[in-house]
Design a protein around this motif. Structure first.
Motif, PDB file in Angstrom:
ATOM      1  N   MET A   1       9.406  79.427  10.550  1.00 28.42           N
ATOM      2  CA  MET A   1       9.014  78.786  11.808  1.00 28.42           C
ATOM      3  C   MET A   1       9.840  79.279  12.990  1.00 28.42           C
ATOM      4  SD  MET A   1       6.380  76.926  11.836  1.00 28.42           S
ATOM      5  CE  MET A   1       6.663  76.073  13.397  1.00 28.42           C
ATOM      6  N   ARG A   2      10.994  79.871  12.719  1.00 27.22           N
ATOM      7  CA  ARG A   2      11.823  80.355  13.821  1.00 27.22           C
ATOM      8  C   ARG A   2      11.133  81.480  14.587  1.00 27.22           C
ATOM      9  NH1 ARG A   2      17.727  81.815  12.193  1.00 27.22           N
ATOM     10  NH2 ARG A   2      17.816  82.173  14.440  1.00 27.22           N
ATOM     11  N   TYR A   3      10.223  82.195  13.935  1.00 28.06           N
ATOM     12  CA  TYR A   3       9.465  83.226  14.652  1.00 28.06           C
ATOM     13  C   TYR A   3       8.628  82.602  15.777  1.00 28.06           C
ATOM     14  CZ  TYR A   3      10.454  86.975  11.301  1.00 28.06           C
ATOM     15  OH  TYR A   3      11.074  87.939  10.545  1.00 28.06           O
ATOM     16  N   ILE A   4       8.176  81.380  15.543  1.00 29.85           N
ATOM     17  CA  ILE A   4       7.372  80.683  16.549  1.00 29.85           C
ATOM     18  C   ILE A   4       8.261  79.984  17.566  1.00 29.85           C
ATOM     19  CG2 ILE A   4       5.592  78.931  16.896  1.00 29.85           C
ATOM     20  CD1 ILE A   4       4.667  81.401  15.356  1.00 29.85           C
ATOM     21  N   GLU A   5       9.371  79.467  17.117  1.00 36.55           N
ATOM     22  CA  GLU A   5      10.252  78.683  17.980  1.00 36.55           C
ATOM     23  C   GLU A   5      11.057  79.545  18.946  1.00 36.55           C
ATOM     24  OE1 GLU A   5      10.979  75.325  14.481  1.00 36.55           O
ATOM     25  OE2 GLU A   5      12.543  76.786  14.994  1.00 36.55           O
ATOM     26  N   ARG A   6      11.442  80.740  18.488  1.00 34.41           N
ATOM     27  CA  ARG A   6      12.286  81.606  19.304  1.00 34.41           C
ATOM     28  C   ARG A   6      11.450  82.655  20.034  1.00 34.41           C
ATOM     29  NH1 ARG A   6      17.778  81.527  17.887  1.00 34.41           N
ATOM     30  NH2 ARG A   6      17.978  82.946  19.665  1.00 34.41           N
ATOM     31  N   THR A   7      11.930  83.103  21.174  1.00 31.43           N
ATOM     32  CA  THR A   7      11.217  84.129  21.926  1.00 31.43           C
ATOM     33  C   THR A   7      11.660  85.542  21.558  1.00 31.43           C
ATOM     34  OG1 THR A   7      12.835  84.038  23.731  1.00 31.43           O
ATOM     35  CG2 THR A   7      10.912  82.574  23.879  1.00 31.43           C
ATOM     36  N   ASP A   8      12.861  85.681  21.028  1.00 28.48           N
ATOM     37  CA  ASP A   8      13.402  87.007  20.717  1.00 28.48           C
ATOM     38  C   ASP A   8      13.035  87.382  19.279  1.00 28.48           C
ATOM     39  OD1 ASP A   8      14.979  84.955  19.827  1.00 28.48           O
ATOM     40  OD2 ASP A   8      16.865  85.749  20.589  1.00 28.48           O
ATOM     41  N   GLY A   9      11.794  87.805  19.120  1.00 30.17           N
ATOM     42  CA  GLY A   9      11.251  88.127  17.806  1.00 30.17           C
ATOM     43  C   GLY A   9      11.632  89.516  17.336  1.00 30.17           C
ATOM     44  N   PRO A  10      10.815  90.136  16.496  1.00 29.01           N
ATOM     45  CA  PRO A  10      11.161  91.430  15.889  1.00 29.01           C
ATOM     46  C   PRO A  10      11.577  92.488  16.902  1.00 29.01           C
ATOM     47  CG  PRO A  10       9.278  90.500  14.775  1.00 29.01           C
ATOM     48  CD  PRO A  10       9.567  89.594  15.937  1.00 29.01           C
ATOM     49  N   GLU A  11      12.618  93.213  16.516  1.00 27.41           N
ATOM     50  CA  GLU A  11      13.233  94.240  17.358  1.00 27.41           C
ATOM     51  C   GLU A  11      12.659  95.609  16.990  1.00 27.41           C
ATOM     52  OE1 GLU A  11      17.808  95.825  18.241  1.00 27.41           O
ATOM     53  OE2 GLU A  11      17.378  94.509  16.544  1.00 27.41           O
ATOM     54  N   SER A  12      12.309  96.399  17.995  1.00 25.14           N
ATOM     55  CA  SER A  12      11.675  97.682  17.699  1.00 25.14           C
ATOM     56  C   SER A  12      12.623  98.666  17.024  1.00 25.14           C
ATOM     57  CB  SER A  12      11.090  98.303  18.973  1.00 25.14           C
ATOM     58  OG  SER A  12      12.066  98.491  19.962  1.00 25.14           O
ATOM     59  N   CYS A  13      13.935  98.545  17.265  1.00 28.81           N
ATOM     60  CA  CYS A  13      14.893  99.417  16.564  1.00 28.81           C
ATOM     61  C   CYS A  13      14.765  99.262  15.051  1.00 28.81           C
ATOM     62  CB  CYS A  13      16.319  99.079  16.983  1.00 28.81           C
ATOM     63  SG  CYS A  13      16.788  99.612  18.644  1.00 28.81           S
ATOM     64  N   ASN A  14      14.588  98.026  14.599  1.00 28.88           N
ATOM     65  CA  ASN A  14      14.462  97.783  13.154  1.00 28.88           C
ATOM     66  C   ASN A  14      13.267  98.527  12.588  1.00 28.88           C
ATOM     67  OD1 ASN A  14      16.388  95.931  13.911  1.00 28.88           O
ATOM     68  ND2 ASN A  14      15.429  94.190  12.911  1.00 28.88           N
ATOM     69  N   THR A  15      12.139  98.421  13.275  1.00 32.74           N
ATOM     70  CA  THR A  15      10.918  99.039  12.769  1.00 32.74           C
ATOM     71  C   THR A  15      11.037 100.551  12.793  1.00 32.74           C
ATOM     72  OG1 THR A  15       9.657  97.135  13.527  1.00 32.74           O
ATOM     73  CG2 THR A  15       8.409  99.136  13.046  1.00 32.74           C
ATOM     74  N   ASN A  16      11.633 101.096  13.844  1.00 32.34           N
ATOM     75  CA  ASN A  16      11.884 102.534  13.901  1.00 32.34           C
ATOM     76  C   ASN A  16      12.633 103.003  12.664  1.00 32.34           C
ATOM     77  OD1 ASN A  16      14.188 104.601  14.516  1.00 32.34           O
ATOM     78  ND2 ASN A  16      12.642 105.110  16.042  1.00 32.34           N
ATOM     79  N   ASN A  17      13.679 102.292  12.309  1.00 27.09           N
ATOM     80  CA  ASN A  17      14.486 102.703  11.163  1.00 27.09           C
ATOM     81  C   ASN A  17      13.787 102.444   9.833  1.00 27.09           C
ATOM     82  OD1 ASN A  17      16.932 103.932  12.137  1.00 27.09           O
ATOM     83  ND2 ASN A  17      17.477 101.940  13.006  1.00 27.09           N
ATOM     84  N   MET A  18      12.980 101.395   9.765  1.00 34.70           N
ATOM     85  CA  MET A  18      12.210 101.162   8.542  1.00 34.70           C
ATOM     86  C   MET A  18      11.178 102.274   8.319  1.00 34.70           C
ATOM     87  SD  MET A  18      13.277  98.660   6.743  1.00 34.70           S
ATOM     88  CE  MET A  18      11.876  98.483   5.620  1.00 34.70           C
ATOM     89  N   LEU A  19      10.649 102.835   9.392  1.00 36.95           N
ATOM     90  CA  LEU A  19       9.733 103.967   9.250  1.00 36.95           C
ATOM     91  C   LEU A  19      10.472 105.191   8.692  1.00 36.95           C
ATOM     92  CD1 LEU A  19       7.480 103.815  12.450  1.00 36.95           C
ATOM     93  CD2 LEU A  19       7.099 102.817  10.199  1.00 36.95           C
ATOM     94  N   LYS A  20      11.684 105.429   9.158  1.00 38.94           N
ATOM     95  CA  LYS A  20      12.476 106.542   8.620  1.00 38.94           C
ATOM     96  C   LYS A  20      12.697 106.377   7.123  1.00 38.94           C
ATOM     97  CE  LYS A  20      15.236 107.367  12.806  1.00 38.94           C
ATOM     98  NZ  LYS A  20      16.625 107.362  13.340  1.00 38.94           N
ATOM     99  N   LEU A  21      13.080 105.163   6.719  1.00 33.88           N
ATOM    100  CA  LEU A  21      13.326 104.908   5.303  1.00 33.88           C
ATOM    101  C   LEU A  21      12.047 105.056   4.496  1.00 33.88           C
ATOM    102  CD1 LEU A  21      15.274 104.076   3.069  1.00 33.88           C
ATOM    103  CD2 LEU A  21      14.857 101.680   3.684  1.00 33.88           C
ATOM    104  N   SER A  22      10.931 104.617   5.045  1.00 32.38           N
ATOM    105  CA  SER A  22       9.641 104.736   4.345  1.00 32.38           C
ATOM    106  C   SER A  22       9.277 106.194   4.109  1.00 32.38           C
ATOM    107  CB  SER A  22       8.535 104.045   5.155  1.00 32.38           C
ATOM    108  OG  SER A  22       8.814 102.679   5.333  1.00 32.38           O
TER     109      SER A  22
END
Length: 476
Positions: free
Chosen positions: A311-332
């Protein structure tokens, strides 16, 4: 690349890169090398923070990588020349700054970075592993200096690999030698204590240095810069280990673990190598299956949530960070290279299309830090030469890499991983892909080069009715 939404995003980004004041991005590096008048002529950017928390110089490294990716992926001769000219100038200035420390014996030989002050690094070289230092009568805290300097490592590496700049290769090697020398007087325990602070992909760049230069000392350094706690913590699919931890501190570590395992498979220490690989696979599985939203992003306020805190994804405004996804793509990408398991490409497609592409303002080219999933919330986009968040640096890189994983190959097999309008042509393969995906569920692949090779087309997990036609006739 062909036409379509990804090429458009790439072109917007390439134009935006040329609007940045590159001399101001260089200011921290030139300042630390003693060019006193440089900052007077080119005032330093805030670089995300001021005062006791400094990230001076991190965007310069990202910018160098972004120029290299843009140069490598663009087919526009004019913009290609502009990007290369800018990249070459950046490397020339970094080389000039780095050369100031030639002959230095205090621990600074080979250094090229912007973290104030140099005494911080000298203290570490002298066996005092602390990021605290004094300047101008105040106590400062160095925050995350290895994270910052990692961006320069990566920028120089990319300038060589993707743009062919030989001077960048020389600078990269000198910087790698500096980093080995820097920690040479620390015990393994002291270094492991330092690695508890965010340090980017230090292990990854040293593994890459081993691949480039073939010298064992770089692979040894990659292992030494690996945080053992996080290798051991993911030897099983531990669904609690990552909870509450700073998300993007962790992803680059596992990229490095996987890179080491790829390069040292024949090591006598085979047990440790398998531990590196196993930790990377379990990390990816835990993040993707337990901590990732449907559009491919993860984290709230830069941290991994416990499983019962959705529920914190809905409650908070600072959701997923694009740096994380960038690095997850590298690992993938790396895990796919090991296994050719389509699940890694499935995730890559989802995250690239739904998260990475959406982080660019399609009119201004500005970048997003947090992608909020709070209903009716807005987005904040960066402005040129103003916002200098970490995800601005990553954003510079993101939109030059859309062609990076469309096709890969292993010996005589060409893998079609992504459905993106594009063309591939090299000594062995030549194919052209025409598609309007995701606006229509089909893609046409034309083979333009004969030869003895196979083409493997990914069957997406989301596709229930997957059909292949060869020369107009249904196959299989």
């Amino acid at each position: 690349m062909g036409g379509g939404i990804f090429k458009n995003a790439m072109q917007i980004n390439n134009r935006l890169l040329m609007e940045y004041d590159h001399n101001r991005l260089l200011t921290p590096i030139m300042r630390q090398a003693g060019f006193a008048d440089w900052e007077k002529r080119h005032p330093n950017f805030r670089n995300w923070a001021e005062g006791d928390f400094r990230l001076d110089g991190h965007i310069a490294g990202h910018y160098l990588s972004a120029l290299a990716f843009g140069y490598a992926s663009s087919g526009d001769k004019k913009i290609k020349a502009e990007l290369l000219s800018r990249l070459n100038y950046m490397v020339d200035m970094i080389d000039k700054a780095q050369s100031i420390f030639d002959g230095d014996k205090s621990g600074m030989y080979g250094y090229a970075g912007g973290m104030p002050h140099n005494e911080m690094w000298i203290n570490i070289y002298n066996g005092n592993p602390t990021f605290a230092y004094k300047a101008e009568g105040r106590d400062f805290y160095g925050a995350v200096p290895f994270y910052v300097i990692h961006k320069m490592y990566a920028g120089l590496r990319d300038a060589y690999i993707y743009a062919g700049n030989e001077k960048a290769k020389k600078c990269f090697k000198k910087l790698c030698d500096w980093g080995i020398n820097l920690v040479s007087n620390l015990s393994d325990k002291q270094l492991q204590d330092l690695l508890k602070i965010e340090h980017g992909g230090m292990n990854e760049v040293y593994a890459d240095a081993y691949k480039i230069f073939g010298e064992q000392k770089y692979l040894d350094a990659a292992k030494r810069y690996s945080q053992i706690e996080f290798i051991d913590g993911m030897q099983t699919l531990n669904r609690d280990f990552l909870s509450g931890k700073h998300a993007n501190t962790q992803v680059p570590k596992y990229i490095g673990f996987e890179r080491i395992s790829q390069l040292d498979k024949n090591s006598e220490d085979a047990g440790l190598m398998s531990k590196y690989n196993l930790s990377a696979r379990n990390f990816w599985t835990d993040v993707v299956e337990n901590r990732t939203l449907s559009f491919g992003g993860n984290s709230v306020d830069e941290h991994f949530l416990h499983q019962d805190q959705g529920m914190r994804y809905i409650e908070r405004t600072d959701g997923p960070e694009s740096c994380n996804t960038n690095n997850m793509l590298k690992l993938s990408e790396m895990l796919f290279a090991d296994t050719h398991d389509a699940k890694y490409a499935d995730f890559y497609e989802k995250a690239m299309l739904n998260h990475i592409l959406s982080t660019q303002n399609p009119r201004t080219g500005g970048y997003v830090y947090f992608t909020s999933v709070r209903p009716m919330h807005y987005r904040m986009y960066s402005q040129v030469n103003k916002g200098m968040w970490c995800c601005v640096g990553t954003g510079m890189e993101n939109h030059g890499k859309y062609a990076h994983f469309i096709y890969t190959h292993d010996k005589d097999t060409l893998f079609v991983n992504l459905f993106v309008e594009s063309a591939l042509k090299n000594k062995k393969f030549a194919v052209r892909q025409t598609t309007k995906f995701p606006y229509e569920p089909k893609s046409e692949i034309v083979v333009e080069k004969s030869g003895m090779y196979s083409i493997a087309v990914r069957k997406p997990s989301w596709c229930k009715n997957f059909e292949v036609f060869v020369n107009g006739k249904k196959s299989g």
